[in-house]
Design an enzyme around this catalytic site. Structure first.
Site, PDB file in Angstrom:
ATOM      1  N   ASN A   1     152.232  23.337  37.795  1.00  0.00           N
ATOM      2  CA  ASN A   1     152.264  22.727  39.128  1.00  0.00           C
ATOM      3  C   ASN A   1     151.630  23.619  40.173  1.00  0.00           C
ATOM      4  OD1 ASN A   1     154.237  23.535  41.550  1.00  0.00           O
ATOM      5  ND2 ASN A   1     155.126  24.308  39.634  1.00  0.00           N
TER       6      ASN A   1
ATOM      7  N   PHE B   1     154.681  23.814  48.194  1.00  0.00           N
ATOM      8  CA  PHE B   1     155.794  23.589  49.139  1.00  0.00           C
ATOM      9  C   PHE B   1     155.625  22.307  49.955  1.00  0.00           C
ATOM     10  CE2 PHE B   1     156.863  28.436  49.722  1.00  0.00           C
ATOM     11  CZ  PHE B   1     157.372  28.458  48.440  1.00  0.00           C
TER      12      PHE B   1
ATOM     13  N   SER C   1     156.750  31.896  44.589  1.00  0.00           N
ATOM     14  CA  SER C   1     155.943  30.736  44.198  1.00  0.00           C
ATOM     15  C   SER C   1     154.478  31.134  44.231  1.00  0.00           C
ATOM     16  CB  SER C   1     156.198  29.563  45.142  1.00  0.00           C
ATOM     17  OG  SER C   1     157.448  29.009  44.872  1.00  0.00           O
TER      18      SER C   1
ATOM     19  N   ASN D   1     151.879  29.204  44.658  1.00  0.00           N
ATOM     20  CA  ASN D   1     150.987  28.222  45.270  1.00  0.00           C
ATOM     21  C   ASN D   1     150.866  28.317  46.786  1.00  0.00           C
ATOM     22  OD1 ASN D   1     150.467  26.963  42.694  1.00  0.00           O
ATOM     23  ND2 ASN D   1     152.579  26.202  42.816  1.00  0.00           N
ATOM     24  N   THR D   2     151.452  29.340  47.388  1.00  0.00           N
ATOM     25  CA  THR D   2     151.276  29.588  48.820  1.00  0.00           C
ATOM     26  C   THR D   2     150.583  30.937  48.943  1.00  0.00           C
ATOM     27  OG1 THR D   2     153.225  28.304  49.448  1.00  0.00           O
ATOM     28  CG2 THR D   2     152.479  29.956  51.032  1.00  0.00           C
TER      29      THR D   2
ATOM     30  N   LYS E   1     164.480  35.200  44.747  1.00  0.00           N
ATOM     31  CA  LYS E   1     163.880  34.659  43.519  1.00  0.00           C
ATOM     32  C   LYS E   1     162.571  35.384  43.235  1.00  0.00           C
ATOM     33  CE  LYS E   1     162.764  30.269  41.243  1.00  0.00           C
ATOM     34  NZ  LYS E   1     162.859  28.805  41.353  1.00  0.00           N
TER      35      LYS E   1
ATOM     36  N   ASN F   1     160.624  32.455  38.743  1.00  0.00           N
ATOM     37  CA  ASN F   1     159.773  31.347  39.170  1.00  0.00           C
ATOM     38  C   ASN F   1     158.749  31.051  38.063  1.00  0.00           C
ATOM     39  OD1 ASN F   1     158.438  29.473  40.957  1.00  0.00           O
ATOM     40  ND2 ASN F   1     159.395  30.626  42.630  1.00  0.00           N
TER      41      ASN F   1
HETATM   42  C1  LIG Z   1     156.872  20.736  39.942  1.00  0.00           C
HETATM   43  C2  LIG Z   1     157.625  22.010  40.210  1.00  0.00           C
HETATM   44  C3  LIG Z   1     157.915  22.358  41.516  1.00  0.00           C
HETATM   45  C4  LIG Z   1     158.602  23.544  41.779  1.00  0.00           C
HETATM   46  N1  LIG Z   1     158.904  23.855  43.073  1.00  0.00           N
HETATM   47  C5  LIG Z   1     159.600  24.987  43.332  1.00  0.00           C
HETATM   48  C6  LIG Z   1     159.942  25.320  44.654  1.00  0.00           C
HETATM   49  O1  LIG Z   1     159.683  24.578  45.595  1.00  0.00           O
HETATM   50  N2  LIG Z   1     160.601  26.499  44.860  1.00  0.00           N
HETATM   51  C7  LIG Z   1     160.946  27.347  43.837  1.00  0.00           C
HETATM   52  O2  LIG Z   1     161.543  28.392  44.066  1.00  0.00           O
HETATM   53  N3  LIG Z   1     160.655  27.028  42.563  1.00  0.00           N
HETATM   54  C8  LIG Z   1     159.988  25.879  42.288  1.00  0.00           C
HETATM   55  N4  LIG Z   1     159.688  25.570  40.992  1.00  0.00           N
HETATM   56  C9  LIG Z   1     160.070  26.510  39.906  1.00  0.00           C
HETATM   57  C10 LIG Z   1     161.392  26.138  39.256  1.00  0.00           C
HETATM   58  O3  LIG Z   1     162.449  26.206  40.168  1.00  0.00           O
HETATM   59  C11 LIG Z   1     161.687  27.099  38.077  1.00  0.00           C
HETATM   60  O4  LIG Z   1     161.818  28.409  38.581  1.00  0.00           O
HETATM   61  C12 LIG Z   1     160.595  27.100  37.029  1.00  0.00           C
HETATM   62  O5  LIG Z   1     160.068  25.792  36.848  1.00  0.00           O
HETATM   63  C13 LIG Z   1     161.087  27.623  35.679  1.00  0.00           C
HETATM   64  O6  LIG Z   1     162.113  26.796  35.163  1.00  0.00           O
HETATM   65  P1  LIG Z   1     161.847  25.678  34.018  1.00  0.00           P
HETATM   66  O7  LIG Z   1     161.082  26.351  32.923  1.00  0.00           O
HETATM   67  O8  LIG Z   1     163.202  25.221  33.610  1.00  0.00           O
HETATM   68  O9  LIG Z   1     161.063  24.603  34.666  1.00  0.00           O
HETATM   69  C14 LIG Z   1     159.000  24.388  40.707  1.00  0.00           C
HETATM   70  C15 LIG Z   1     158.710  24.015  39.388  1.00  0.00           C
HETATM   71  C16 LIG Z   1     158.042  22.838  39.131  1.00  0.00           C
HETATM   72  C17 LIG Z   1     157.748  22.460  37.690  1.00  0.00           C
END
Ligand SMILES: Cc1cc2nc3c(=O)[nH]c(=O)nc-3n(C[C@H](O)[C@H](O)[C@H](O)COP(=O)(O)O)c2cc1C
Length: 366
Positions: free
Chosen positions: A133, A137, A197, A199-200, A230, A259
């Site tokens: 992804n 934000f 994150s 992406n910022t 985080k 993350n």
């Molecule tokens: C589509 C998407 C959007 C995400 N948006 C955020 C976010 O806004 N803030 C954040 O801290 N992590 C974000 N994450 C990261 C998740 O909170 C998590 O840390 C990461 O996906 C690893 O967990 P998983 O393997 O269970 O997905 C996002 C992940 C995905 C897939």
């Protein structure tokens, strides 16, 4: 999975379980972001109707006292939480609770609403049970989120993940976090300062000792709510450990690990942009938990996230020092029954090990 659902209920329950299974398979054939929007809207709508919410809870929630913990002054009915980013604007908290999550983390929320990066920005890698992804934000902003939380009837513990706007000038970044932390003070059970994150642009630069220290001091002065930090899985392990320790010294109640990763070598064929999550992240996320826990276990709360798919995954994180576990990607691939399966599996593992509660096994393997 479907067969189990059908076997577990009467015929009406079995039929609606089969429908849920079909809907889940249908969603997986749609564009990933569209599917996400539909799932969220559906869950929100269902949770808004008491009888449907009760039906969801009956089917998906699993309650067992052995999974309960008191942390951060709140009662967590089980250790499985929804990770940040799925419900950025707190639209369906009670829906996720009905799916069995013991806690929910909403956000990332930024001071001002923002659209995020251009689409497409969310991609599936189904063979690796992973997602990529580059959302950036996208969210409705602090004011809208605060309003939604004010109308919340109560429920399981709630976290809010906080960030900065993309257009914020470098010398105003701390002010962004301060503003969000102040507005949400007392409105949730914990805050997560997101500096990881991918992406910022520039966000991950905050993962530097001096900058992180100043940022956390600003947050600490702005809020009475416990806050965690985080971190990125792309940090060198020693640096992650020292940043986590510094964060605790600055007053953080804990650390969320991790993350998404931008190490595309983990997924053959993947290219920028965006962060990878799901199965490809599992071992990296686990290694970071283990490294940080060896240093900080017992001194702060550790939340492990990244590639958790099975009860064994979750249990391993608990035994290595995480008090709580979160997931996002596995919910996409495995569907709504996942959390119940994990919690039931955790109880079986506790029984296998002769433990009477999860508190007994947390940190056991360190
Ligand atoms: C589509 C998407 C959007 C995400 N948006 C955020 C976010 O806004 N803030 C954040 O801290 N992590 C974000 N994450 C990261 C998740 O909170 C998590 O840390 C990461 O996906 C690893 O967990 P998983 O393997 O269970 O997905 C996002 C992940 C995905 C897939």
């Amino acid at each position: 999975m479907l067969a189990n659902q059908e076997a577990s209920g009467g015929s009406a329950e079995g039929a609606s379980a089969a429908t849920a299974g079909r809907l889940h398979r249908l969603l997986l054939r749609l564009d990933a972001e569209r599917a996400h929007g539909l799932a969220l809207a559906g869950l929100r709508a269902a949770a808004g109707v008491p009888i449907l919410r009760a039906r969801l809870a009956r089917r998906y929630r699993f309650v067992d006292r052995r999974l309960e913990q008191r942390l951060l002054g709140a009662r967590f009915p089980n250790p499985i939480g929804l990770a940040a980013g799925f419900d950025k604007d707190a639209l369906a908290i009670s829906g996720f609770e009905s799916l069995g999550f013991g806690f929910v983390e909403v956000g990332t929320v930024t001071p001002l609403p923002q659209a995020g990066n251009p689409r497409p920005r969310l991609f599936r890698h189904p063979r690796q049970a992973s997602l990529q992804n580059a959302m950036g934000f996208n969210n409705r902003g602090l004011r809208a989120l605060a309003k939604r939380l004010e109308g919340r009837p109560g429920g399981n513990p709630l976290g809010v993940n906080i960030g900065r706007n993309k257009e914020t000038a470098p010398d105003q970044v701390a002010a962004d976090y301060r503003r969000v932390a102040a507005r949400l003070s007392g409105r949730c059970d914990y805050l997560v300062v997101n500096v990881s994150s991918p992406n910022t642009p520039g966000l991950r630069d905050l993962q530097e000792r001096g900058r992180l220290g100043k940022l956390l001091a600003a947050v600490r002065e702005s809020t009475e709510t416990p806050f965690l930090v985080k971190l990125s899985p792309d940090l060198d392990l020693a640096l992650a450990v020292s940043l986590a320790a510094a964060a605790v010294q600055e007053g953080a109640a804990g650390v969320v690990l991790t993350n998404t990763t931008v190490d595309y070598s983990l997924l053959p064929g993947a290219v920028a942009p965006g962060g990878l999550s799901g199965r490809v992240l599992r071992e990296r996320s686990f290694e970071m938990l283990r490294a940080v826990a060896r240093e900080l276990f017992g001194r702060c709360l550790l939340i492990s996230v990244g590639g958790v798919e099975t009860a064994e995954d979750a249990y391993r994180r608990l035994r290595h020092g995480a008090s709580l576990v979160q997931l996002y990607t596995a919910l996409v691939y495995r569907g709504p029954r996942l959390v119940r399966t994990l919690n039931q599996g955790l109880v079986r593992l506790l029984e296998r090990d002769g433990a009477s509660s999860i508190a007994e096994v947390i940190g056991m393997d360190l």
